[in-house]
Motif scaffolding. Structure first.
Motif, short mmCIF file in Angstrom:
data_model
loop_
_atom_site.label_atom_id
_atom_site.label_comp_id
_atom_site.label_asym_id
_atom_site.label_seq_id
_atom_site.Cartn_x
_atom_site.Cartn_y
_atom_site.Cartn_z
N PHE A 59 0.87 -1.17 0.00
CA PHE A 59 0.00 0.00 0.00
C PHE A 59 0.91 1.22 0.00
O PHE A 59 1.61 1.46 0.98
CB PHE A 59 -0.89 0.04 1.24
N LYS A 60 0.93 1.95 -1.11
CA LYS A 60 1.80 3.11 -1.23
C LYS A 60 0.96 4.38 -1.14
O LYS A 60 0.02 4.57 -1.91
CB LYS A 60 2.57 3.09 -2.54
N LYS A 61 1.31 5.24 -0.19
CA LYS A 61 0.61 6.49 0.01
C LYS A 61 1.00 7.46 -1.11
O LYS A 61 2.18 7.67 -1.36
CB LYS A 61 0.96 7.10 1.37
N GLU A 62 0.00 8.00 -1.79
CA GLU A 62 0.24 8.94 -2.87
C GLU A 62 -0.80 10.04 -2.85
O GLU A 62 -1.90 9.86 -2.33
CB GLU A 62 0.20 8.23 -4.23
N THR A 63 -0.44 11.15 -3.45
CA THR A 63 -1.38 12.26 -3.64
C THR A 63 -1.53 12.48 -5.13
O THR A 63 -0.54 12.68 -5.83
CB THR A 63 -0.88 13.54 -2.95
N VAL A 99 -5.65 14.82 -3.93
CA VAL A 99 -6.35 13.85 -3.08
C VAL A 99 -5.35 12.81 -2.59
O VAL A 99 -4.67 12.16 -3.39
CB VAL A 99 -7.50 13.16 -3.84
N GLU A 100 -5.26 12.66 -1.27
CA GLU A 100 -4.35 11.68 -0.69
C GLU A 100 -5.04 10.33 -0.59
O GLU A 100 -6.20 10.23 -0.21
CB GLU A 100 -3.91 12.15 0.70
N GLY A 101 -4.29 9.28 -0.94
CA GLY A 101 -4.84 7.94 -0.86
C GLY A 101 -3.74 6.91 -0.97
O GLY A 101 -2.56 7.24 -0.81
N TYR A 102 -4.11 5.68 -1.22
CA TYR A 102 -3.16 4.58 -1.32
C TYR A 102 -3.33 3.87 -2.65
O TYR A 102 -4.45 3.68 -3.13
CB TYR A 102 -3.35 3.58 -0.18
N VAL A 103 -2.21 3.45 -3.23
CA VAL A 103 -2.20 2.62 -4.42
C VAL A 103 -1.83 1.21 -3.98
O VAL A 103 -0.83 1.02 -3.27
CB VAL A 103 -1.18 3.14 -5.46
N ILE A 104 -2.64 0.24 -4.37
CA ILE A 104 -2.39 -1.16 -3.99
C ILE A 104 -1.64 -1.83 -5.13
O ILE A 104 -2.08 -1.79 -6.28
CB ILE A 104 -3.71 -1.91 -3.74
N SER A 105 -0.51 -2.47 -4.79
CA SER A 105 0.27 -3.22 -5.78
C SER A 105 0.48 -4.62 -5.23
O SER A 105 1.09 -4.79 -4.18
CB SER A 105 1.63 -2.56 -6.00
N GLY A 106 -0.04 -5.60 -5.94
CA GLY A 106 0.13 -6.97 -5.49
C GLY A 106 -0.87 -7.89 -6.16
O GLY A 106 -1.74 -7.45 -6.90
N ARG A 107 -0.73 -9.17 -5.87
CA ARG A 107 -1.61 -10.18 -6.44
C ARG A 107 -2.12 -11.07 -5.32
O ARG A 107 -1.32 -11.62 -4.56
CB ARG A 107 -0.84 -10.99 -7.47
N LYS A 108 -3.40 -11.21 -5.23
CA LYS A 108 -4.01 -12.09 -4.24
C LYS A 108 -4.50 -13.36 -4.90
O LYS A 108 -4.98 -13.35 -6.03
CB LYS A 108 -5.17 -11.38 -3.52
N TRP A 109 -4.36 -14.46 -4.20
CA TRP A 109 -4.69 -15.77 -4.74
C TRP A 109 -6.15 -16.14 -4.45
O TRP A 109 -6.82 -16.72 -5.27
CB TRP A 109 -3.74 -16.78 -4.13
N TRP A 110 -6.62 -15.82 -3.26
CA TRP A 110 -8.00 -16.13 -2.86
C TRP A 110 -8.66 -14.87 -2.32
O TRP A 110 -8.02 -14.04 -1.70
CB TRP A 110 -8.05 -17.20 -1.76
N SER A 111 -9.94 -14.76 -2.56
CA SER A 111 -10.73 -13.64 -2.05
C SER A 111 -11.92 -14.23 -1.31
O SER A 111 -13.02 -14.35 -1.87
CB SER A 111 -11.20 -12.75 -3.19
N THR A 112 -11.71 -14.64 -0.09
CA THR A 112 -12.75 -15.32 0.68
C THR A 112 -13.95 -14.40 0.88
O THR A 112 -13.82 -13.31 1.42
CB THR A 112 -12.20 -15.75 2.06
N GLY A 113 -15.11 -14.84 0.44
CA GLY A 113 -16.34 -14.08 0.60
C GLY A 113 -16.72 -13.22 -0.59
O GLY A 113 -17.85 -12.74 -0.68
N ALA A 114 -15.81 -13.00 -1.53
CA ALA A 114 -16.06 -12.09 -2.65
C ALA A 114 -17.14 -12.61 -3.59
O ALA A 114 -17.76 -11.82 -4.32
CB ALA A 114 -14.77 -11.83 -3.42
N GLU A 115 -17.39 -13.91 -3.57
CA GLU A 115 -18.37 -14.48 -4.50
C GLU A 115 -19.82 -14.17 -4.10
O GLU A 115 -20.72 -14.30 -4.90
CB GLU A 115 -18.18 -16.00 -4.59
N ASP A 116 -20.03 -13.74 -2.87
CA ASP A 116 -21.39 -13.44 -2.42
C ASP A 116 -21.87 -12.14 -3.07
O ASP A 116 -21.18 -11.13 -3.00
CB ASP A 116 -21.41 -13.30 -0.89
N PRO A 117 -23.03 -12.14 -3.69
CA PRO A 117 -23.52 -10.93 -4.35
C PRO A 117 -23.76 -9.76 -3.37
O PRO A 117 -23.85 -8.61 -3.80
CB PRO A 117 -24.82 -11.36 -5.03
N ARG A 118 -23.85 -10.06 -2.07
CA ARG A 118 -24.04 -8.99 -1.08
C ARG A 118 -22.71 -8.42 -0.57
O ARG A 118 -22.70 -7.53 0.27
CB ARG A 118 -24.85 -9.52 0.11
N CYS A 119 -21.58 -8.92 -1.09
CA CYS A 119 -20.26 -8.46 -0.66
C CYS A 119 -20.03 -7.02 -1.13
O CYS A 119 -20.10 -6.73 -2.33
CB CYS A 119 -19.17 -9.37 -1.21
#
Length: 147
Positions: free
Chosen positions: A94-98, A102-122
């Motif tokens: 998570f790299k802090k950038e402006t 607007v200040e925020g974070y840029v996410i750099s990476g790869r995730k293998w599993w996303s537990t719960g993401a398949e639920d339409p209410r997520c």
């Protein structure tokens, strides 16, 4: 009405973590019990993260609806190239950038599993990664971010 909603928040029910563990063991014998008591993964852990570390806006936008059972959440930790069952090995950054003022974070990476993401209410993701500021990893090696 029965007082068995969100039991994992033991401080709300005047029970010990041990008591909750015993109840969870029994609830684990039923496919529906975790959902009927709003104690299903990954929501329980994500609600605890939001409760303990979330901003006021995150608590309003996500914690309330999660605790009411109106939405679901996802948890992203595992990565394909490391033994990411140990959070100390997670490489997502998570790299802090402006940008445009607007200040925020840029996410750099790869995730293998996303537990719960398949639920339409997520509607919210809790992502494990490393905070990097000014090109340097923070003293807090890994932390969850809520998106």
């Amino acid at each position: 009405e029965l007082g068995i909603w969100n039991l994992f928040m033991t401080h709300l029910h005047n029970i010990t973590v041990h008591d909750y563990g015993l109840m969870s063991e029994q609830m684990g014998t039923s496919f529906l019990a975790a959902y009927a008591t709003n104690c299903a993964a990954p929501d329980t852990g994500n609600m605890e993260v939001l409760h303990d570390f979330g901003t006021a806006l995150q608590k309003e936008r996500f914690l309330g609806p999660l605790m009411d059972g109106g939405m679901r959440s996802a948890f992203l930790m595992t990565e394909p190239d490391v033994a990411s069952s140990d959070a100390r090995n997670v490489c997502t950054e998570f790299k802090k950038e402006t940008r445009s003022g607007v200040e925020g974070y840029v996410i750099s990476g790869r995730k293998w599993w996303s537990t719960g993401a398949e639920d339409p209410r997520c509607e919210v993701f809790v992502v494990m990664g490393r905070v990097v500021e000014n090109g340097v990893m923070s003293k807090v090696r890994n932390c969850p971010f809520v998106f």
